[in-house]
Enzyme design. Structure first.
Site, PDB file in Angstrom:
ATOM      1  N   LYS A 358     -22.820 -25.207  10.328  1.00 17.53           N
ATOM      2  CA  LYS A 358     -22.654 -26.402   9.490  1.00 17.53           C
ATOM      3  C   LYS A 358     -22.573 -27.652  10.361  1.00 17.53           C
ATOM      4  CE  LYS A 358     -18.818 -28.236   8.438  1.00 17.53           C
ATOM      5  NZ  LYS A 358     -17.442 -28.511   8.037  1.00 17.53           N
ATOM      6  N   CYS A 428     -16.144 -32.435  -9.261  1.00 19.35           N
ATOM      7  CA  CYS A 428     -16.186 -30.970  -9.286  1.00 19.35           C
ATOM      8  C   CYS A 428     -15.206 -30.444  -8.238  1.00 19.35           C
ATOM      9  CB  CYS A 428     -17.608 -30.476  -9.018  1.00 19.35           C
ATOM     10  SG  CYS A 428     -17.819 -28.729  -9.393  1.00 19.35           S
ATOM     11  N   CYS A 435     -14.510 -31.280 -15.637  1.00 16.88           N
ATOM     12  CA  CYS A 435     -15.717 -31.039 -16.436  1.00 16.88           C
ATOM     13  C   CYS A 435     -15.814 -32.012 -17.607  1.00 16.88           C
ATOM     14  CB  CYS A 435     -15.724 -29.606 -16.958  1.00 16.88           C
ATOM     15  SG  CYS A 435     -15.639 -28.371 -15.654  1.00 16.88           S
ATOM     16  N   CYS A 438     -17.767 -34.900 -16.501  1.00 16.11           N
ATOM     17  CA  CYS A 438     -18.974 -34.584 -15.733  1.00 16.11           C
ATOM     18  C   CYS A 438     -20.195 -34.560 -16.651  1.00 16.11           C
ATOM     19  CB  CYS A 438     -18.798 -33.228 -15.050  1.00 16.11           C
ATOM     20  SG  CYS A 438     -20.259 -32.702 -14.145  1.00 16.11           S
TER      21      CYS A 438
HETATM   22  S1  SF4 Z   1     -19.423 -29.258 -15.397  1.00 12.69           S
HETATM   23 FE1  SF4 Z   1     -19.464 -30.534 -13.583  1.00 12.69          FE
HETATM   24  S2  SF4 Z   1     -17.355 -30.569 -12.862  1.00 12.69           S
HETATM   25 FE2  SF4 Z   1     -17.536 -28.847 -14.283  1.00 12.69          FE
HETATM   26  S3  SF4 Z   1     -17.972 -27.084 -12.967  1.00 12.69           S
HETATM   27 FE3  SF4 Z   1     -19.936 -27.917 -13.670  1.00 12.69          FE
HETATM   28  S4  SF4 Z   1     -20.568 -29.344 -12.072  1.00 12.69           S
HETATM   29 FE4  SF4 Z   1     -18.411 -28.930 -11.753  1.00 12.69          FE
END
Ligand code: SF4
Length: 495
Positions: A358, A428, A435, A438
């Site tokens: 990485k 996230c 979520c 998101c």
């Molecule tokens: S909806 Fe968005 S915040 Fe929720 S797990 Fe999926 S990518 Fe992650």
């Protein structure tokens, strides 16, 4: 108090040369005053004069007792005794006159050999190649040798910097003098690096033995459905968020340096400090370390710095003791094998202590602008698994990297790390992803949790909650997090 001073205690030229060699052998990883005191004690212990015969006639315990204050004294006792034996058997009790012969002695490296020849035999024309015969040559450049300063071969404008030779030496007790050191003319006039010299030196570490880092899968991973929609949605969210990685990420470390070589080294140091450590803590530690070593993060400054100085500066990062050792060892390797610069291949970078794939791929991107692989950390690993981009889910960042590299367009490789790290730091989250705020929670993310209000209090509950959110992926618990449907602190709450 340096190597030159050691011969002043002797009257016979042969013993003066041997005393110089012994002093140089004792000096590695040791302060001048400690070396000087050890030479004095050793002289007394062997009967008043540092001759090859006298050292051979003295038992190991007496030698050890005399030099017990210098670094690696046990090993040096052995080296001194074996060197004395070789000198008596093969060189009539005197020190040899070539770098090759000197470097064949136990515990003697190119640096010690060159100085021993200069001080002991007054030989001023030396080949710059670490192990080669001494041949005066017109292809020479001049350098000034000062007390406790770096001997640097100053290459002419036509000579690329990569071909210059430099040595870090302590050379006190003599008048300032000029040493001519020949450098090999570049073969083609281009800046091709010569093969790394593999001369084992005391106090340095051997390169890690490792398999080459795998570059590609034999069978590419299928391109995930709707990946570009998810990617663009993340980009859109990230465009309205300033995450810690944006202002304090590892690529910021180079901005405080003016010399390109130091910019690259600062990037590497920042990456080495960053593992298991928040960006803001890493950023502060890099700043403190820079101040502690004199204002610029150069390889030479780190080689010269005491361990305690480095430890004090980086004591807030995780595993600071181990990282202090890694940084010192890596700086020494760069000095010895890479002309004090950061190497340009992932395998060479991964051969440095404390550097993994990485860091290597990120370093190549940030330091050299080389797009040869994706830097996959815990955020990239976790988020791409939550998005369902890996079938089956990957078990570690290396599997994740190889999958992504097999289908993600090449031009996105340099940006995906910072994109997802910032997304993982703000939305996230490793534990309790937000979520509800998101844009991927509407069919683009199979791990989305709908309308949940989770108040997380313990690490155990955190892991359980996170596992319900999607495929089982190893996650990093960074902080205790509170997640709620209407979280006013959400980075996107004003969207
Ligand atoms: S909806 Fe968005 S915040 Fe929720 S797990 Fe999926 S990518 Fe992650």
């Amino acid at each position: 108090m340096g190597a030159g001073a050691a011969q002043l205690g002797e009257t016979i030229p042969k013993n003066q040369r041997f005393a110089t060699l012994v002093s140089l052998m004792l000096s590695s990883q040791t302060k001048d005053e400690v070396t000087s005191a050890a030479v004095r004690k050793l002289r007394e212990a062997v009967g008043g004069s540092l001759s090859v015969d006298a050292v051979l006639a003295t038992n190991d315990d007496a030698v050890s007792e005399a030099i017990c204050k210098v670094g690696f004294w046990r090993r040096k006792t052995d080296y001194i005794k074996r060197t004395a034996r070789r000198l008596q058997d093969e060189y009539d009790g005197d020190i040899p006159k070539t770098v090759d012969e000197l470097c064949s002695l136990p515990g003697v490296g190119p640096k010690v050999a060159i100085i021993a020849l200069h001080v002991g035999w007054k030989i001023e024309h030396l080949s710059g190649s670490p192990v080669s015969t001494l041949t005066p040559t017109s292809e020479s450049s001049h350098t000034t040798l000062r007390r406790s300063k770096r001997i640097k071969v100053e290459s002419g404008p036509s000579e690329p910097r990569d071909d210059a030779r430099s040595l870090l030496v302590k050379f006190e007790g003599l008048e300032e003098t000029t040493l001519q050191v020949a450098v090999d003319a570049p073969a083609t006039g281009t800046s091709k690096r010569k093969p790394a010299t593999r001369v084992k030196r005391e106090g340095t570490t051997s390169p890690k033995k490792q398999k080459p880092i795998k570059q590609a899968l034999e069978t590419p991973h299928p391109t995930p459905a709707r990946w570009s929609e998810a990617y663009n949605a993340i980009k859109e969210m990230r465009s309205r968020i300033v995450a810690p990685v944006d202002t304090m990420g590892c690529n910021r470390a180079q901005l405080e340096e003016t010399i390109p070589q130091n910019q690259r080294f600062a990037t590497l140091i920042s990456l080495m400090l960053s593992s298991q450590t928040k960006d803001e803590v890493t950023f502060a530690a890099v700043g403190k370390l820079r101040e502690a070593v004199g204002g610029s993060l150069s390889v030479d400054a780190l080689v010269r710095a005491d361990d305690s100085v480095i430890s004090d500066a980086i004591c807030k990062v995780a595993f600071w003791r181990r990282k202090t050792q890694y940084i010192k060892q890596a700086a020494q390797r760069l000095c010895d094998d890479f002309d004090s610069d950061v190497p340009k291949t992932v395998d060479e970078l991964c051969s440095l202590p404390g550097v993994g794939p990485k860091m290597a791929f990120l370093c190549l991107q940030d330091a050299w602008k080389l797009n040869v692989g994706i830097g996959v950390d815990v955020h990239v690993h976790r988020i791409t698994n939550r998005l369902g981009w890996h079938k089956p889910p990957t078990k570690n960042p290396e599997e994740t990297r190889l999958n992504l590299q097999s289908w993600l367009p090449l031009e996105l490789h340099p940006e995906i790390n910072a994109l997802l790290v910032g997304f993982g730091q703000t939305i996230c989250l490793p534990v309790g992803p937000r979520c509800d705020t998101c844009k991927l929670n509407d069919g683009l993310c199979p791990s989305a949790r709908k309308g949940t209000t989770t108040r997380v209090k313990t690490g155990k509950a955190v892991v359980a909650a996170a596992r319900k959110a999607g495929p089982e992926v190893e996650i990093a618990i960074e902080t205790e997090t509170v997640d709620s449907v209407r979280d006013p602190s959400s980075p996107l709450s004003d969207a």
